[in-house]
Design an enzyme around this catalytic site. Sequence first.
Site, mmCIF file in Angstrom:
data_model
loop_
_atom_site.group_PDB
_atom_site.id
_atom_site.type_symbol
_atom_site.label_atom_id
_atom_site.label_comp_id
_atom_site.label_asym_id
_atom_site.label_seq_id
_atom_site.Cartn_x
_atom_site.Cartn_y
_atom_site.Cartn_z
ATOM 1 C CG HIS A 292 -17.984 103.536 50.902
ATOM 2 N ND1 HIS A 292 -16.922 103.536 51.780
ATOM 3 C CD2 HIS A 292 -18.846 102.598 51.346
ATOM 4 C CE1 HIS A 292 -17.144 102.622 52.719
ATOM 5 N NE2 HIS A 292 -18.296 102.040 52.478
ATOM 6 C CG LEU B 141 -16.183 107.595 57.783
ATOM 7 C CD1 LEU B 141 -15.190 108.211 56.809
ATOM 8 C CD2 LEU B 141 -15.497 106.702 58.792
ATOM 9 C CG ASP B 142 -17.602 105.915 54.416
ATOM 10 O OD1 ASP B 142 -17.037 106.642 53.577
ATOM 11 O OD2 ASP B 142 -17.037 104.972 55.004
ATOM 12 C CG ASN C 197 -12.494 104.070 41.206
ATOM 13 O OD1 ASN C 197 -13.545 103.908 40.591
ATOM 14 N ND2 ASN C 197 -12.131 103.277 42.204
ATOM 15 N NE ARG D 75 -8.318 113.584 61.245
ATOM 16 C CZ ARG D 75 -7.893 112.427 60.745
ATOM 17 N NH1 ARG D 75 -7.656 112.307 59.465
ATOM 18 N NH2 ARG D 75 -7.715 111.395 61.523
ATOM 19 N NE ARG E 158 -4.544 112.556 55.916
ATOM 20 C CZ ARG E 158 -4.043 112.548 57.151
ATOM 21 N NH1 ARG E 158 -3.345 111.545 57.590
ATOM 22 N NH2 ARG E 158 -4.238 113.589 57.962
HETATM 23 C C1 GRF Z 1 -11.940 101.470 45.574
HETATM 24 O O1 GRF Z 1 -12.536 100.244 45.874
HETATM 25 C C2 GRF Z 1 -12.698 102.587 46.221
HETATM 26 O O2 GRF Z 1 -14.064 102.389 46.241
HETATM 27 C C3 GRF Z 1 -12.164 102.540 47.622
HETATM 28 O O3 GRF Z 1 -10.793 102.273 47.480
HETATM 29 C C4 GRF Z 1 -10.589 101.585 46.253
HETATM 30 C C5 GRF Z 1 -9.628 102.397 45.460
HETATM 31 O O4 GRF Z 1 -9.257 101.751 44.260
HETATM 32 N N1 GRF Z 1 -12.468 103.743 48.344
HETATM 33 P P1 GRF Z 1 -8.381 102.526 43.193
HETATM 34 O O5 GRF Z 1 -7.210 103.147 43.925
HETATM 35 O O6 GRF Z 1 -9.251 103.554 42.529
HETATM 36 O O7 GRF Z 1 -7.912 101.474 42.238
#
Ligand code: GRF
Length: 224
Positions: free
Chosen positions: A112, A147-148, A17, A68, A94
């Site tokens: 997510h 969270l999320d 990403n 943390r 994390r």
């Molecule tokens: C992705 O599926 C993201 O949605 C999730 O962890 C994965 C990370 O993939 N939180 P990358 O490290 O960006 O390849």
Amino acid sequence: MSDRPRLVVLASGRGSNLQALIDAIAAGTLAARIVAVYSDRRDAGALQRAREAGIPAHALAPRQYPSRAEYDAALFARIDAETPDLIVCAGYMRLIDPREVEFRRGRIINIHPSLLPAFKGLRTHAQALAAGACEHGASVHYVTADLDGGPVIAQARVPVLPGDDAETLAGRVLEHEHPLLVETVRWLAAGRIALPADAAPEAPIHVDGVPHAPLQLASNQRFA
Ligand code: GRF
């Protein structure tokens, strides 16, 4: 945000990403600048990708901090020094101390791999299969102490196909995560989306002043 908003990316893993953001900026389709990448893992592929793109990349080891809260205080002190307009969690695994999150409300987003609010937490693809979902996908949302659970900005939907296992489904979702994240950051960088400062975490996102349901992106949609 300024003409070239400053992004800090947090990533724990392979960094595909992050790479999508790097590539969009290099291609001139995303008007932003990644000023630093931070990871909790020294061996994260994301750090290597950042360095190859000439972006300062740093690992900060959680075990060197007693709690943390102290880890996140140190991490975000460094991040603040980069004066980011937006902090992007892209595969950052994390939990972040709620105080650090609330202090930067509306300036941290996360991608997510599920259609939130469905399937929060880990192993989302296995969760979707176990639930018999016929549709799955990814969401970009504001990070809050829940969270999320922060307000969803945009989603990409993909079908669950007969014979899918968690791996094939994850691969199909990931293909859509990249354009989804790039487009969402583009909208944020252009100032088209903002979380109202006084809004409750569950308040709707406003786009150009218009109350806006989460952007739904069809599984075959590609961004220009
Ligand atoms: C992705 O599926 C993201 O949605 C999730 O962890 C994965 C990370 O993939 N939180 P990358 O490290 O960006 O390849």
